[in-house]
Design a protein around this motif. Structure first.
Motif, short mmCIF file in Angstrom:
data_model
loop_
_atom_site.label_atom_id
_atom_site.label_comp_id
_atom_site.label_asym_id
_atom_site.label_seq_id
_atom_site.Cartn_x
_atom_site.Cartn_y
_atom_site.Cartn_z
N TYR A 5 1.48 4.29 -11.81
CA TYR A 5 2.34 4.08 -10.75
C TYR A 5 1.75 2.84 -9.86
O TYR A 5 2.06 1.83 -9.40
CB TYR A 5 2.34 5.11 -9.67
N VAL A 6 0.23 3.00 -9.79
CA VAL A 6 -0.65 1.98 -9.18
C VAL A 6 -0.44 0.72 -9.67
O VAL A 6 -0.26 -0.53 -9.02
CB VAL A 6 -2.13 2.48 -9.18
N ASN A 7 -0.76 0.70 -11.10
CA ASN A 7 -0.62 -0.48 -11.77
C ASN A 7 0.80 -1.24 -11.75
O ASN A 7 0.89 -2.46 -11.77
CB ASN A 7 -1.07 -0.30 -13.32
N LEU A 59 8.06 -8.24 -4.67
CA LEU A 59 8.62 -6.99 -4.48
C LEU A 59 7.65 -6.04 -3.84
O LEU A 59 7.43 -4.82 -4.60
CB LEU A 59 9.41 -6.57 -5.87
N HIS A 60 7.46 -6.35 -2.66
CA HIS A 60 6.39 -5.66 -1.84
C HIS A 60 7.27 -4.25 -1.39
O HIS A 60 6.22 -3.41 -1.32
CB HIS A 60 6.23 -6.53 -0.58
N ASN A 61 8.25 -4.41 -1.00
CA ASN A 61 8.76 -3.08 -0.57
C ASN A 61 9.06 -2.19 -1.65
O ASN A 61 8.78 -0.81 -1.39
CB ASN A 61 10.19 -3.29 -0.03
N GLU A 62 9.37 -2.67 -2.93
CA GLU A 62 9.41 -1.67 -3.76
C GLU A 62 8.07 -1.18 -4.24
O GLU A 62 8.01 -0.10 -4.92
CB GLU A 62 10.12 -2.37 -5.04
N ALA A 63 7.00 -1.99 -3.97
CA ALA A 63 5.74 -1.59 -4.34
C ALA A 63 5.21 -0.47 -3.44
O ALA A 63 4.76 0.45 -3.73
CB ALA A 63 4.58 -2.80 -4.44
N VAL A 64 5.65 -0.63 -1.96
CA VAL A 64 5.39 0.26 -1.09
C VAL A 64 6.04 1.64 -1.33
O VAL A 64 5.30 2.72 -1.30
CB VAL A 64 5.85 -0.05 0.30
N ASN A 124 3.95 5.16 -2.42
CA ASN A 124 4.34 6.65 -1.63
C ASN A 124 4.78 7.43 -2.47
O ASN A 124 4.62 8.68 -2.13
CB ASN A 124 5.32 6.29 -0.43
N LEU A 125 5.49 7.38 -3.19
CA LEU A 125 6.12 8.21 -4.48
C LEU A 125 4.80 8.86 -5.04
O LEU A 125 4.88 10.09 -5.36
CB LEU A 125 7.03 7.65 -5.33
N ALA A 165 -7.30 8.72 -4.74
CA ALA A 165 -8.07 7.62 -4.04
C ALA A 165 -7.60 6.35 -4.48
O ALA A 165 -7.14 5.37 -3.71
CB ALA A 165 -9.47 7.61 -4.32
N GLU A 166 -7.01 6.19 -5.77
CA GLU A 166 -6.69 4.93 -6.27
C GLU A 166 -5.23 4.65 -5.58
O GLU A 166 -5.01 3.32 -5.01
CB GLU A 166 -6.46 4.74 -7.56
N ALA A 167 -4.30 5.36 -5.32
CA ALA A 167 -3.18 5.13 -4.55
C ALA A 167 -3.27 5.00 -3.36
O ALA A 167 -2.51 4.10 -2.58
CB ALA A 167 -2.06 6.31 -5.02
#
Length: 509
Positions: free
Chosen positions: A92-94, A104-109, A113-114, A123-125
């Motif tokens: 997910y993080v990568n 696609l910043h909103n999709e990344a957020v 959050n998921l 900690a990574e997320a």
């Protein structure tokens, strides 16, 4: 983790066990650690042919594709890794980092959050979500997630690095002091860090000591960080020199005259290009503050097109085989992809600095496009590169002073070539120091060049809430400042290899 001496054994095992997906995946992992990325990709794909839903192989392949900057393919692999293992938080993080490269910043957020719904104690997320909020200028919210990451993992370098990077470090700063403590623990052997964590630690310490005015200490850490980073890269500066020579040979006046005059009704693209750390982010932020302009940031799509083979001929020699039909197809493809970032915006910026490599091709593909070339004091530009830990692989030249100077000389040669072979109105030069000295005059000049009516919002660029995904993320949230002008003088006694490589490009030496 595999031992250092087992690489030949892994190679033999993979050849002897053609149906063992785990062995193939392990060999790919080892090759990736050696920066043999294409070879690693081959073995990960081999593992997936054997076991199609092998989550680790999908994840590892995605990692390699990110490093190769093949982002759409990386997204596909990481999505498959998540399908195979929905609790793989690292995937997910990568994947969120790839989404950010595509704007696609909103999709990344949403994705981060998921991930935090699945595991709030990642900690990574938490740190990655802080980074995304940083890029949106939401520094207070970002700090909340950085602090959560540190509460979970107190010795986690990355959130400390981010916290120090986005503020002015002062005496008794708690985050900086924590980094100093981590450095002492690492040197004593009581703390083990990955190579990437060690790199970020040294760059963060360098930035902190720079803020505190201890330039010798700062340089020592920048130098250590660069040496570590350079040791992880497969890079030969002579290959870059050869590439620059090939570009100038492939794109001559004959090619320009043969392909000039292509029909282009699109006025959408505005290109901002130049050396990394030359002021391109500031320039884009000024332009993107205009209500008729959307700032898309650093996009990889133009260079990906420019680097394509044609009929088996590699780029840039392939440019000699271009015709109007292919140029039109490339233009349509590029503009369509650009439009996806802001379908309703009259103009969209593409701020990939190294689009200067394909400046002539941009002119042939899109003769109506506005192209802004940003220049800055050569030594300040190079020092700013040397003192930043870049997140992409476009700047392999940046981690050795002599190699950095050599690249800058090649960049200068290529820009002079474009001036010789292209019409004088093809692009506009902007000097970073002029923007700092007289912001309004230069902002008006930029907006006029782009064919836009003046708007006062362009003077309040630091209030623009668009995402900024570059090393300048903190600077462009502030009004123009002059402290970066002639910064190199503070480090002059350490810069001899750079100054020698730059030669007569060094001002007032």
């Amino acid at each position: 983790m595999q031992g250092k001496d087992d690489f030949p054994a892994l190679q033999r095992a993979a050849n002897l066990l053609p149906r063992d997906a785990q062995v193939h995946n392990n060999l790919g992992d080892r090759l990736a650690k050696k920066e043999m990325l294409e070879e690693a990709e081959s073995w990960f794909r081999s593992a997936l042919k054997i076991t199609a839903k092998y989550a680790d192989a999908h994840y590892n392949l995605g990692q390699v594709l990110i490093r190769l900057e093949r982002y759409p393919e990386a997204m596909n692999s990481l999505n498959k890794a998540i399908e195979a293992d929905p609790r793989n938080i690292e995937a997910y993080v990568n994947l969120s980092s790839v989404l950010k490269t595509q704007g696609l910043h909103n999709e990344a957020v949403k994705l981060l959050n998921l991930a935090l719904q699945i595991n709030p104690d990642s900690a990574e997320a938490n740190s990655s979500l802080g980074g995304e909020l940083d890029e949106q200028g939401k520094f207070a919210e970002a700090e909340t997630y950085y602090r959560r990451a540190l509460a979970i993992k107190p010795d986690y370098v990355m959130p400390r690095f981010s916290l120090v990077s986005t503020k002015k470090v002062r005496k008794d700063d708690g985050d900086f002091d924590a980094l100093v403590t981590l450095s002492h623990k690492m040197e004593s052997g009581s703390l083990s860090l990955t190579t990437n964590e060690s790199i970020c630690l040294h760059f963060a310490l360098g930035k902190g000591y720079d803020d505190l005015g201890d330039y010798d200490q700062a340089f020592a850490h920048f130098d250590k960080g660069c040496r570590l980073k350079r040791s992880t890269l497969r890079y030969n500066p002579q290959d870059d020199t050869k590439m620059f020579d090939q570009i100038m040979s492939a794109f001559d006046k004959g090619l320009k005259d043969r392909l000039k005059g292509s029909y282009d009704e699109s006025h959408v693209p505005i290109f901002v290009l130049g050396m990394p750390r030359s002021g391109t982010t500031l320039t884009e932020q000024v332009i993107a503050s205009h209500p008729e302009v959307y700032g898309a940031g650093e996009l990889s799509s133009l260079l990906a097109i420019a680097r394509r083979d044609i009929a088996g001929t590699p780029s840039p020699d392939s440019w000699k085989l271009l015709d109007q039909k292919r140029l039109e197809a490339w233009r349509t493809e590029y503009v369509r992809a650009l439009r996806q970032h802001a379908p309703e915006s009259p103009h969209i910026t593409d701020k990939m600095p190294q689009n200067f490599l394909a400046l002539g091709l941009i002119h042939l593909m899109m003769p109506n496009a506005k192209i802004i070339h940003v220049k800055r004091n050569p030594v300040d530009t190079c020092l700013s590169c040397f003192t930043n830990a870049f997140s992409n692989n476009n700047v392999k030249f940046s981690y050795d002073l002599a190699e950095l100077g050599q690249y800058y000389v090649n960049y200068t040669r290529l820009m002079e070539h474009w001036r010789q072979v292209l019409p004088t109105e093809t692009f506009m030069d902007v000097q970073y120091e002029d923007i700092v000295a007289d912001q309004e005059t230069q902002a008006r000049r930029l907006i006029e060049y782009c064919g836009l009516e003046w708007d006062p919002a362009c003077l309040d660029f630091h209030k623009n809430e668009r995402s900024v995904r570059t090393a300048s993320v903190a600077q462009v949230r502030k009004p123009v400042y002059s402290s970066s002008v002639e910064r190199w003088r503070r480090y002059e006694r350490h810069l001899e290899p750079l100054l020698d490589a730059l030669g007569n490009l060094v001002p007032n030496r």
